[in-house]
Design an enzyme around this catalytic site. Sequence first.
Site, mmCIF file in Angstrom:
data_model
loop_
_atom_site.group_PDB
_atom_site.id
_atom_site.type_symbol
_atom_site.label_atom_id
_atom_site.label_comp_id
_atom_site.label_asym_id
_atom_site.label_seq_id
_atom_site.Cartn_x
_atom_site.Cartn_y
_atom_site.Cartn_z
ATOM 1 N N PHE A 97 0.859 -1.191 0.000
ATOM 2 C CA PHE A 97 0.000 0.000 0.000
ATOM 3 C C PHE A 97 0.892 1.237 0.000
ATOM 4 O O PHE A 97 1.619 1.473 0.969
ATOM 5 C CB PHE A 97 -0.921 -0.025 1.223
ATOM 6 C CG PHE A 97 -1.460 -1.398 1.487
ATOM 7 C CD1 PHE A 97 -1.159 -2.089 2.656
ATOM 8 C CD2 PHE A 97 -2.220 -2.047 0.527
ATOM 9 C CE1 PHE A 97 -1.614 -3.380 2.879
ATOM 10 C CE2 PHE A 97 -2.680 -3.345 0.737
ATOM 11 C CZ PHE A 97 -2.374 -4.006 1.915
ATOM 12 N N ASP B 40 1.924 4.183 0.859
ATOM 13 C CA ASP B 40 1.683 5.259 1.832
ATOM 14 C C ASP B 40 2.923 6.114 1.933
ATOM 15 O O ASP B 40 3.730 6.175 1.003
ATOM 16 C CB ASP B 40 1.374 4.629 3.193
ATOM 17 C CG ASP B 40 2.630 4.003 3.787
ATOM 18 O OD1 ASP B 40 2.883 4.186 4.974
ATOM 19 O OD2 ASP B 40 3.385 3.362 3.034
ATOM 20 N N ASP C 281 4.002 -5.961 3.748
ATOM 21 C CA ASP C 281 3.706 -4.535 3.949
ATOM 22 C C ASP C 281 3.340 -4.258 5.403
ATOM 23 O O ASP C 281 3.918 -3.367 6.045
ATOM 24 C CB ASP C 281 2.550 -4.119 3.029
ATOM 25 C CG ASP C 281 2.067 -2.720 3.355
ATOM 26 O OD1 ASP C 281 1.409 -2.540 4.396
ATOM 27 O OD2 ASP C 281 2.394 -1.792 2.598
HETATM 28 N N1 56B Z 1 1.628 0.659 3.777
HETATM 29 C C1 56B Z 1 0.959 0.755 4.924
HETATM 30 N N2 56B Z 1 0.519 1.967 5.321
HETATM 31 C C2 56B Z 1 -0.157 2.020 6.496
HETATM 32 C C3 56B Z 1 -0.400 0.900 7.311
HETATM 33 C C4 56B Z 1 -1.126 1.366 8.430
HETATM 34 C C5 56B Z 1 -1.596 0.573 9.615
HETATM 35 N N3 56B Z 1 -2.025 -0.751 9.268
HETATM 36 C C6 56B Z 1 -2.230 -1.637 10.399
HETATM 37 C C7 56B Z 1 -2.915 -2.855 9.968
HETATM 38 C C8 56B Z 1 -2.075 -3.905 9.958
HETATM 39 C C9 56B Z 1 -0.735 -3.503 10.365
HETATM 40 O O1 56B Z 1 -0.251 -4.413 11.322
HETATM 41 C C10 56B Z 1 -0.907 -2.104 10.958
HETATM 42 O O2 56B Z 1 -1.011 -2.225 12.354
HETATM 43 C C11 56B Z 1 -1.304 2.741 8.271
HETATM 44 N N4 56B Z 1 -0.715 3.090 7.101
HETATM 45 C C12 56B Z 1 -0.542 4.410 6.508
HETATM 46 O O3 56B Z 1 0.610 4.995 7.099
HETATM 47 C C13 56B Z 1 0.394 6.407 7.254
HETATM 48 C C14 56B Z 1 0.299 6.676 8.727
HETATM 49 O O4 56B Z 1 1.591 6.536 9.241
HETATM 50 P P1 56B Z 1 1.838 7.129 10.726
HETATM 51 O O5 56B Z 1 1.525 8.655 10.627
HETATM 52 O O6 56B Z 1 3.284 6.831 11.019
HETATM 53 O O7 56B Z 1 0.875 6.428 11.665
HETATM 54 C C15 56B Z 1 -0.930 6.705 6.577
HETATM 55 O O8 56B Z 1 -0.708 6.955 5.195
HETATM 56 C C16 56B Z 1 -1.661 5.384 6.746
HETATM 57 O O9 56B Z 1 -2.671 5.205 5.772
HETATM 58 C C17 56B Z 1 0.077 -0.367 6.879
HETATM 59 O O10 56B Z 1 -0.084 -1.423 7.521
HETATM 60 N N5 56B Z 1 0.748 -0.378 5.679
#
Ligand code: 56B
Length: 491
Positions: A391, A393, A462
């Site tokens: 994803f 991000d 991811d």
């Molecule tokens: N690629 C990717 N992006 C993710 C996540 C997650 C949370 N997923 C949960 C579900 C299963 C996992 O175990 C996580 O616990 C948030 N984001 C993105 O990050 C940014 C927030 O960052 P910060 O401000 O540092 O919290 C924001 O764009 C948000 O959309 C992910 O997993 N993968």
Amino acid sequence: MSDDEADPELLELLRQSLFVSTKRTDEISSDTGVLKDAEYIYSNAIDVSIDMYGTKAAAASIYTSMEERGYSTDAWSQHELHPKLTEGFSELDLVNFVFTMDLLNFSFWSELSEVERYQVDYRGKRWTGYNSLVACLRRAIDDGVPITTPSYWRSERASGEALKHVFRSATAEQIPLMDERVAILREAADVLHESFGDPEESVEETIDEPAAMPIDYEPAGRTDVPVTVSEAVADDRHSTEDAQDALASSNEAKGPSDAVDGNSLTTISSVQPLEAHQGELVQDVVPGAPATESDSPKDAADLRASEAVVVERLPPPDHSIVRLISKADHSAGKFVNLLVKHFPCFRDETRFDRKKVRLLKRAQIFVADLWAAFGGAGYGEFNDIHNLTMFADYRVPQMLHSLGVLSYSPPLYYRIQSLQTIDSGHSWEVQLRGCSIWAVELIRREILRNHAEAHVNAVLIDFFLYDLAKEGERTHEGLAMPHHRTRSIWY
Ligand SMILES: Nc1nc2c(c(CN[C@H]3C=C[C@H](O)[C@@H]3O)cn2[C@@H]2O[C@H](COP(=O)(O)O)[C@@H](O)[C@H]2O)c(=O)[nH]1
């Protein structure tokens, strides 16, 4: 795709116009096209490249760490704030919660210090970033506000004030892009009601508050979409060694555990569904009530006692999202395409070298979160989950750079290190996002090349890298700034 190859989309349009198309126009494909577009971006990128040695080393470390942790879909429910069936959430509650969360799962970074930045008081802790969003939803539900019920988003009760109260901050900084978040909720509620609603399900009077954003979103990167100029801020404190230390230390921290099937399924326990309480009178804090978390409970109780607290009924159960899921026929790819077809806010598409490319970060992470929340069964059962990509991000790219997987051209590296902005939709932003998707694909392939039995897919890799980035944040001083910060609804 070389320049002289015909664009497949153009070809299909031509076939349809000549009525020679083999595909039924309303047929939803299970191919999202994201990985192909990511490879195209990677093949034509000049400022972001993927280091093959770094990729091999990262694949080995990631595999070892995931195995030693027994990393699987179970990690999702182990997150302190993620709702669980064992907490009394019904399966319907869980579906609606995850959809609401991933409608709004974007842009939480802040320019301010750890102390001043947007953060949410919940369960005696202060939550930031992604966690602040989940905390807001949990807090609202605790307060009796049906924030994860789509029919509520279009009801008169969901006034601007009421929604602002749901996302209220414990500091002076409010949640970024609040107007855009409200517009997204209202638009999604209208789509769900019109396309997936149940005529029998009574719907509350709708709100006529105009959406703050043009309903028909422009593809990402268009300057006329109300996003502020991005801030390319890099304080990439994680050197490669630090990142690899974080990987190594996470192994010790986790200790040995049984190797768990990457797709291990948690059984769905049957619990008293929350919606069974529907219709019970619940106290709904009057929006704007002065009582805040920082007041002492006594003050809050006194204030509520003195206020005319509106006692409201919870809305009837809303099955529109469950109906949407059923249209996907257990195909993750088809589900992503359905979301993009019906909801403009999921159309995370932009242009690179004059070609339209799809990144679809939130549409994909919603399907992945459902898969993980339900342990791959029930509403989370998808027979092609491996078709989802990383994803794109603003956190995982940072991790990939720290691990020595992504490397940047001197102009881009200088731009990021010197805190200069990169416009949303700029080629550099698209290269960073697209190459991150392709890099995780190469890591996945490298792991499976060396461990054919491994149960890994882009989703688990991811999730693992995101969690690692957050652990790294907790173990390193201060908050590592994400590389390229773009205030946008897309990621
Ligand atoms: N690629 C990717 N992006 C993710 C996540 C997650 C949370 N997923 C949960 C579900 C299963 C996992 O175990 C996580 O616990 C948030 N984001 C993105 O990050 C940014 C927030 O960052 P910060 O401000 O540092 O919290 C924001 O764009 C948000 O959309 C992910 O997993 N993968």
